[in-house]
Design an enzyme around this catalytic site. Structure first.
Site, PDB file in Angstrom:
ATOM      1  N   LYS A 141       0.831  -1.211   0.000  1.00  0.00           N
ATOM      2  CA  LYS A 141       0.000   0.000   0.000  1.00  0.00           C
ATOM      3  C   LYS A 141       0.865   1.261   0.000  1.00  0.00           C
ATOM      4  CE  LYS A 141      -4.116  -2.119   1.772  1.00  0.00           C
ATOM      5  NZ  LYS A 141      -5.344  -1.934   1.050  1.00  0.00           N
ATOM      6  N   LYS A 161      -4.452 -12.554  -6.444  1.00  0.00           N
ATOM      7  CA  LYS A 161      -5.253 -13.424  -5.578  1.00  0.00           C
ATOM      8  C   LYS A 161      -6.745 -13.068  -5.699  1.00  0.00           C
ATOM      9  CE  LYS A 161      -5.830 -12.784  -1.067  1.00  0.00           C
ATOM     10  NZ  LYS A 161      -5.868 -12.796   0.387  1.00  0.00           N
ATOM     11  N   LYS A 188     -11.902 -10.376  -1.759  1.00  0.00           N
ATOM     12  CA  LYS A 188     -13.260  -9.823  -1.641  1.00  0.00           C
ATOM     13  C   LYS A 188     -13.317  -8.369  -2.083  1.00  0.00           C
ATOM     14  CE  LYS A 188     -13.043 -11.208   3.117  1.00  0.00           C
ATOM     15  NZ  LYS A 188     -11.649 -10.943   3.457  1.00  0.00           N
TER      16      LYS A 188
HETATM   17  N1  AQP Z   1      -7.830 -16.325  -2.830  1.00  0.00           N
HETATM   18  C1  AQP Z   1      -7.590 -17.069  -1.748  1.00  0.00           C
HETATM   19  N2  AQP Z   1      -7.114 -18.328  -1.884  1.00  0.00           N
HETATM   20  C2  AQP Z   1      -6.877 -19.105  -0.796  1.00  0.00           C
HETATM   21  N3  AQP Z   1      -7.081 -18.685   0.473  1.00  0.00           N
HETATM   22  C3  AQP Z   1      -7.554 -17.444   0.654  1.00  0.00           C
HETATM   23  N4  AQP Z   1      -7.874 -16.748   1.762  1.00  0.00           N
HETATM   24  C4  AQP Z   1      -8.347 -15.521   1.404  1.00  0.00           C
HETATM   25  N5  AQP Z   1      -8.340 -15.393   0.067  1.00  0.00           N
HETATM   26  C5  AQP Z   1      -7.847 -16.575  -0.439  1.00  0.00           C
HETATM   27  C6  AQP Z   1      -7.709 -17.273   3.118  1.00  0.00           C
HETATM   28  O1  AQP Z   1      -8.892 -17.017   3.858  1.00  0.00           O
HETATM   29  C7  AQP Z   1      -8.537 -16.763   5.225  1.00  0.00           C
HETATM   30  C8  AQP Z   1      -9.198 -15.498   5.672  1.00  0.00           C
HETATM   31  O2  AQP Z   1      -8.697 -14.421   4.921  1.00  0.00           O
HETATM   32  P1  AQP Z   1      -9.255 -12.971   5.178  1.00  0.00           P
HETATM   33  O3  AQP Z   1     -10.519 -12.824   4.434  1.00  0.00           O
HETATM   34  O4  AQP Z   1      -9.278 -12.709   6.620  1.00  0.00           O
HETATM   35  O5  AQP Z   1      -8.136 -12.025   4.617  1.00  0.00           O
HETATM   36  P2  AQP Z   1      -7.515 -11.862   3.210  1.00  0.00           P
HETATM   37  O6  AQP Z   1      -6.599 -13.005   2.899  1.00  0.00           O
HETATM   38  O7  AQP Z   1      -6.872 -10.497   3.212  1.00  0.00           O
HETATM   39  O8  AQP Z   1      -8.746 -11.903   2.226  1.00  0.00           O
HETATM   40  P3  AQP Z   1      -9.085 -10.949   1.033  1.00  0.00           P
HETATM   41  O9  AQP Z   1     -10.300 -11.494   0.402  1.00  0.00           O
HETATM   42  O10 AQP Z   1      -7.885 -10.766   0.130  1.00  0.00           O
HETATM   43  O11 AQP Z   1      -9.442  -9.602   1.768  1.00  0.00           O
HETATM   44  P4  AQP Z   1      -9.272  -8.124   1.299  1.00  0.00           P
HETATM   45  O12 AQP Z   1      -9.796  -8.055  -0.101  1.00  0.00           O
HETATM   46  O13 AQP Z   1     -10.097  -7.348   2.268  1.00  0.00           O
HETATM   47  O14 AQP Z   1      -7.806  -7.821   1.400  1.00  0.00           O
HETATM   48  C9  AQP Z   1      -7.015 -16.684   5.292  1.00  0.00           C
HETATM   49  O15 AQP Z   1      -6.518 -17.911   5.791  1.00  0.00           O
HETATM   50  C10 AQP Z   1      -6.617 -16.482   3.856  1.00  0.00           C
HETATM   51  O16 AQP Z   1      -5.334 -16.996   3.589  1.00  0.00           O
END
Ligand code: AQP
Length: 329
Positions: free
Chosen positions: A111, A193, A196
């Site tokens: 970021k 990746k 969300k």
């Molecule tokens: N694309 C992914 N593939 C595999 N595992 C994933 N996880 C998230 N996205 C994937 C796993 O889900 C758990 C919870 O993750 P999180 O939602 O708390 O945080 P994150 O990884 O930061 O998810 P996002 O969707 O990428 O959030 P934003 O968009 O808000 O930054 C973790 O075990 C993660 O590894």
């Protein structure tokens, strides 16, 4: 029984990536481990969230945990802010973390590299809170997707440092990363990746997506011009991702799926992946609709908070004693 802890931050609707990389594994692990799963609501607010939307996302996430198969009789499910020890231990952890360590954390580095404005102090220090989340419960294992390994490594470093300084206090946890599905990629840009916060909304399948919408996203997933169904992650990352998604949801090996579709067009494979994904989403969504408007959620969360507080308060008390925060009368 070994203890396992994990959480998800519902900054938006939960995704297929969350399901494959995390939730689905929690469901398997709950039979083998003493499982603690929390909704990381404090982690959501490192960036502004519209309050009504955030509250809805939290409720949906709890209902989805249950709909995906987490069983409150086997797993302790709770909301992070229902256990006040997280915030206090988070601060203590911040006092035991070096700035250099936080500067190296990928999310903050990315970021700042993008020159994003108005980054909060919370975004900088959240890895300390994450360390507290884990260490409060003396977890043996933390099941995470590939992207979260760095956080568990920092937690281990902080725990070891604290133990060396104050005497054995924390169990040093191990990350547990699944072999398949640890990093599900965006359908519209397989170099990123699946997240969300996907800006285009096309690359990410949400667990509550309308099935037709989900199918359309898969059918229009970015692939390549090679035209051969094979496993070549480097040159055909989109195709590889689709096969990995199907493999994770069916427990078929990726090679098995390649063998079935070898020599056929990408359209057939995409239809198969869409069928598999939509069948899984339909099961989850049916259960979600049965649960979402019942009192079950409140009961489960209050029971979970009671159980989680019992362990967390004990750990925090021990930490306060070790570092001399308590006054002895
Ligand atoms: N694309 C992914 N593939 C595999 N595992 C994933 N996880 C998230 N996205 C994937 C796993 O889900 C758990 C919870 O993750 P999180 O939602 O708390 O945080 P994150 O990884 O930061 O998810 P996002 O969707 O990428 O959030 P934003 O968009 O808000 O930054 C973790 O075990 C993660 O590894």
């Amino acid at each position: 029984m070994k203890r396992m802890l994990s959480g998800i931050k519902p900054t938006g609707q939960l995704t297929l990536g969350n399901y494959i990389g995390a939730l689905r594994n929690f469901v398997k692990y709950q039979d083998e481990y003493e499982m603690y799963v929390f909704i990381a609501n404090l982690h959501c607010i490192t960036e502004y969230q519209e309050p009504l939307q955030l509250s809805k996302n939290l409720t949906d996430a709890i209902a989805l945990y249950l709909a995906c198969g987490l069983d409150p009789k086997k797993s302790t499910i709770f909301l992070q802010t229902d256990v006040k020890a997280h915030a206090e231990l988070g601060y203590i952890m911040a006092c035991n973390t070096y700035l250099g360590e936080l500067n190296r954390m990928t999310q903050f580095k990315d970021k700042t590299a993008k020159n994003e404005k108005n980054l909060t102090a919370g975004l900088y220090t959240y890895p300390c809170l994450m360390a507290a989340d884990i260490l409060l419960y003396n977890a043996d294992y933390v099941p995470v997707g590939d992207d979260q390994k760095q956080h568990v490594e920092l937690t281990r470093d902080i725990a070891q440092r604290f133990n060396n300084k104050y005497g054995k206090t924390f169990k040093v946890p191990e990350p547990l990363i699944a072999k398949v599905g640890a990093r599900i990629m965006s359908l519209s840009d397989p170099s990123k990746k699946m997240s969300k916060s996907d800006e285009t909304n096309k690359g990410c399948i949400y667990l509550l997506d309308d099935l037709k919408v989900a199918r359309k996203k898969i059918m229009s997933a970015v692939t390549d011009s090679v035209g051969i169904i094979q496993l070549d992650k480097e040159n055909q990352p989109g195709l590889y991702n689709l096969i990995e998604i199907a493999s994770s949801l069916t427990d078929r090996s990726m090679n098995d799926i390649v063998d079935e579709f070898a020599g056929q067009g990408y359209g057939k494979l995409k239809t198969y992946v869409a069928d598999v994904v939509c069948a899984e989403l339909e099961k989850i969504q049916n259960k979600y609709h049965d649960i979402i408007n019942t009192h079950l959620l409140d009961e489960i969360m209050s029971e979970g908070a009671k159980k989680a507080n019992l362990i967390a308060e004990q750990t925090l008390k021990n930490v306060e004693n070790k570092i001399g925060l308590k006054i002895k009368y």
